[in-house]
Design a protein around this motif. Structure first.
Motif, short mmCIF file in Angstrom:
data_model
loop_
_atom_site.label_atom_id
_atom_site.label_comp_id
_atom_site.label_asym_id
_atom_site.label_seq_id
_atom_site.Cartn_x
_atom_site.Cartn_y
_atom_site.Cartn_z
N GLY A 122 0.87 -1.01 0.06
CA GLY A 122 -0.36 -0.36 -0.27
C GLY A 122 1.12 1.38 0.36
N GLU A 123 2.05 1.32 0.03
CA GLU A 123 3.22 2.17 -0.18
C GLU A 123 3.22 2.64 -1.45
OE1 GLU A 123 4.22 3.76 2.60
OE2 GLU A 123 4.10 2.10 4.47
N VAL A 124 3.97 4.37 -1.60
CA VAL A 124 4.23 4.23 -2.71
C VAL A 124 5.72 5.48 -2.61
CG1 VAL A 124 3.25 6.58 -4.59
CG2 VAL A 124 1.93 4.93 -3.41
N GLU A 125 6.43 4.94 -3.69
CA GLU A 125 7.55 6.28 -3.89
C GLU A 125 7.40 7.16 -4.50
OE1 GLU A 125 11.64 7.41 -1.84
OE2 GLU A 125 10.03 5.31 -1.73
N VAL A 126 7.27 9.06 -3.81
CA VAL A 126 7.22 10.09 -4.33
C VAL A 126 8.20 10.84 -5.03
CG1 VAL A 126 5.03 9.56 -3.80
CG2 VAL A 126 6.18 11.02 -2.25
N VAL A 127 8.40 11.48 -5.83
CA VAL A 127 9.65 12.67 -5.74
C VAL A 127 9.14 13.66 -6.02
CG1 VAL A 127 10.84 10.22 -6.71
CG2 VAL A 127 10.27 12.41 -8.36
N SER A 128 9.49 14.89 -5.56
CA SER A 128 8.91 16.53 -5.69
C SER A 128 8.80 15.98 -7.21
CB SER A 128 9.73 17.10 -4.69
OG SER A 128 10.91 17.25 -5.45
N ASN A 129 8.58 17.15 -7.43
CA ASN A 129 8.58 18.08 -8.91
C ASN A 129 10.02 17.88 -9.62
OD1 ASN A 129 5.84 17.04 -9.58
ND2 ASN A 129 4.95 18.80 -9.46
N GLN A 194 13.64 14.88 -0.82
CA GLN A 194 14.03 15.38 -2.49
C GLN A 194 12.13 14.04 -3.06
OE1 GLN A 194 17.51 15.39 -1.47
NE2 GLN A 194 16.79 17.18 -1.65
N GLY A 195 12.35 12.84 -1.96
CA GLY A 195 11.26 12.32 -2.08
C GLY A 195 10.88 11.08 -1.27
N GLY A 196 10.24 10.38 -0.91
CA GLY A 196 9.76 9.88 0.63
C GLY A 196 9.12 8.57 -0.44
N MET A 197 8.79 7.45 0.51
CA MET A 197 7.85 6.89 0.82
C MET A 197 6.32 7.36 1.81
SD MET A 197 7.50 2.11 1.35
CE MET A 197 9.17 2.99 -0.39
N THR A 198 5.09 7.00 1.10
CA THR A 198 3.71 7.38 1.90
C THR A 198 2.68 6.31 1.25
OG1 THR A 198 3.13 9.11 3.14
CG2 THR A 198 3.40 9.63 0.69
N THR A 199 1.92 7.08 2.07
CA THR A 199 0.60 6.70 1.49
C THR A 199 -0.90 7.10 1.10
OG1 THR A 199 -0.51 6.32 3.95
CG2 THR A 199 0.82 3.80 3.31
N ASP A 200 -1.53 6.97 0.96
CA ASP A 200 -2.70 7.43 0.91
C ASP A 200 -3.66 7.83 2.40
OD1 ASP A 200 -3.49 7.95 -2.22
OD2 ASP A 200 -3.66 6.17 -1.93
N PRO A 201 -4.14 8.91 2.58
CA PRO A 201 -4.14 10.03 1.80
C PRO A 201 -3.25 11.39 1.42
CG PRO A 201 -4.91 10.82 3.44
CD PRO A 201 -5.05 9.34 3.84
N THR A 202 -2.38 11.32 1.85
CA THR A 202 -1.05 11.75 1.55
C THR A 202 -0.78 11.50 -0.06
OG1 THR A 202 0.11 11.07 4.10
CG2 THR A 202 1.32 12.32 2.22
N MET A 299 -5.16 -3.61 -2.25
CA MET A 299 -4.51 -3.91 -1.48
C MET A 299 -4.35 -5.13 -0.31
SD MET A 299 -3.01 -1.17 1.36
CE MET A 299 -2.26 -2.09 2.45
N PHE A 300 -5.93 -4.95 0.12
CA PHE A 300 -6.71 -5.96 1.13
C PHE A 300 -7.01 -7.05 1.14
CE2 PHE A 300 -7.23 -1.22 2.09
CZ PHE A 300 -6.43 -0.80 3.45
N THR A 301 -7.14 -7.86 1.80
CA THR A 301 -8.04 -9.55 1.25
C THR A 301 -9.42 -9.26 1.72
OG1 THR A 301 -7.15 -9.75 3.37
CG2 THR A 301 -5.20 -10.20 2.61
N GLU A 302 -10.07 -9.86 1.51
CA GLU A 302 -11.08 -10.05 2.25
C GLU A 302 -11.40 -11.15 2.88
OE1 GLU A 302 -13.77 -11.61 -1.62
OE2 GLU A 302 -12.52 -9.75 -3.18
N ASP A 303 -10.70 -11.75 3.56
CA ASP A 303 -10.76 -12.51 4.33
C ASP A 303 -10.04 -12.44 5.87
OD1 ASP A 303 -8.23 -14.43 3.02
OD2 ASP A 303 -9.16 -15.80 2.92
#
Length: 345
Positions: A122-129, A194-202, A299-303
């Motif tokens: 569920g993580e995302v590596e983002v970089v600044s523009n 300059q970038g980093g790892m974060t999740t939603d809603p960020t 990302m989520f399981t159902e069970d």
């Protein structure tokens, strides 16, 4: 909105001023006892993060109450701090990343995932523009400052793996603890990372405000496989094994409630899920919050069941960069249990 100069102060405040949310009944001292009176304290590594959404949603849907268990939810800005609370006995459970159970086993602490919420980080590596032109893959992490929620957190773990996998040693870049949400966004805006790892809603807010771009997306099983080589079970309810074995009735009630929530999530729209959550979780607006849930739902399981080859992926990832685990012999079967989710109806 917090100013850039107040990042560390904001993190300290978030750590000290824990938001206590009681599922049913009052917030009494007895909630910390963890006796078989149905009272349990659970620390969440960021209650407003979509990756940990099942924790608060279960409360909002009334499923803890239906099971007759009184749950107090607490929040910390990073999963590593939540783990500290578990080890010290301040709480009976943590909603955080499964990978901490492996890390703790090497340190002599027996902790196990009881309900597995997810099969992707569920993580995302983002970089600044501004840095997007010079950071096009983890190969470009060298010499950069990259944001993580906290040092020793799962975002820290995954960032190090991505770097090492692409030939960059962990001492060749600088992880910076910037939390999530507004503190992460402020750090990106002011150029302290300059970038980093974060999740939603960020993530959704960063893209919507055109502050940065998505570099690596691990919100889906496909994205997890591409970046990490397989399913990466992350968000889970994990607890001390001794406590689980001594309080099986209470643990079963928790599993029942969480599995019911996961099934509910699989049959409802992102908009319906968002409508059940506290209004202040949608800092960027209702539509953007619903979009962040939609992007993260895969990302989520159902069970609540641990994916069969998930633990092995996590072990391989951690051993790639963690000297404590590299030559350690791990008993993966002791890091999770399906006993309770298999009985959950």
């Amino acid at each position: 909105m917090r100013t850039p100069l107040k990042i560390s102060a904001a993190l300290a405040t978030a750590t000290l001023a824990l938001t206590t949310l009681t599922a049913c009944g009052g917030n009494s001292p007895a909630a910390a006892s963890g006796d078989d009176d149905g009272k349990v304290k659970i620390m969440v590594g960021g209650l407003d993060k979509v990756i940990y959404l099942p924790a608060r949603l279960t409360q909002q849907l009334g499923y803890f109450k239906d099971e007759g268990v009184d749950v107090t939810l607490l929040t910390e800005p990073a999963g590593v701090q939540a783990t500290t609370s578990l080890v010290s006995g301040d709480v009976q459970g943590v909603v955080g990343f499964y990978d901490h159970t492996l890390d703790l086993q090497v340190k002599g602490k027996q902790v196990e995932s009881v309900v597995q919420f997810s099969h992707a980080p569920g993580e995302v590596e983002v970089v600044s523009n501004k840095a997007a032109g010079e950071i096009t893959s983890p190969k470009d992490f060298k010499g950069k400052k990259l944001g993580v929620t906290g040092l020793g957190s799962s975002t820290d773990f995954l960032t190090k793996y991505l770097a090492v996998h692409d030939g960059v040693q962990t001492n060749e870049f600088t992880p910076v603890a910037v939390g999530a949400g507004q503190t992460f966004i402020s750090a990106l805006q002011q150029g302290s990372i300059q970038g980093g790892m974060t999740t939603d809603p960020t993530v959704a807010q960063i893209v919507d405000k055109k502050l940065g771009k998505v570099l690596i997306d691990m919100r889906t099983p496909e994205g997890s496989k591409k970046a990490l080589g397989g399913p990466y079970p992350s968000s889970s309810l994990y607890m001390n094994t001794d406590w689980v074995n001594g309080h099986k009735e209470t643990v079963q009630k928790l599993a029942n409630a969480f599995v019911k929530t996961l099934k509910w999530m699989s049959t409802h729209t992102p908009e319906e899920i968002a409508a059940k959550m506290p209004a202040d979780y949608a800092e960027g607006g209702k539509e953007l919050y619903a979009q962040s849930i939609k992007d993260t739902l895969p990302m989520f399981t159902e069970d609540g069941v641990m994916p069969a080859d998930g633990p092995a992926t996590v072990e391989r990832v951690l051993k790639a960069f963690n000297p404590n685990l590299k030559n350690a012999t791990l008993d993966l079967k002791k890091t999770y249990t399906t006993e309770f989710v298999n009985k959950a109806g």
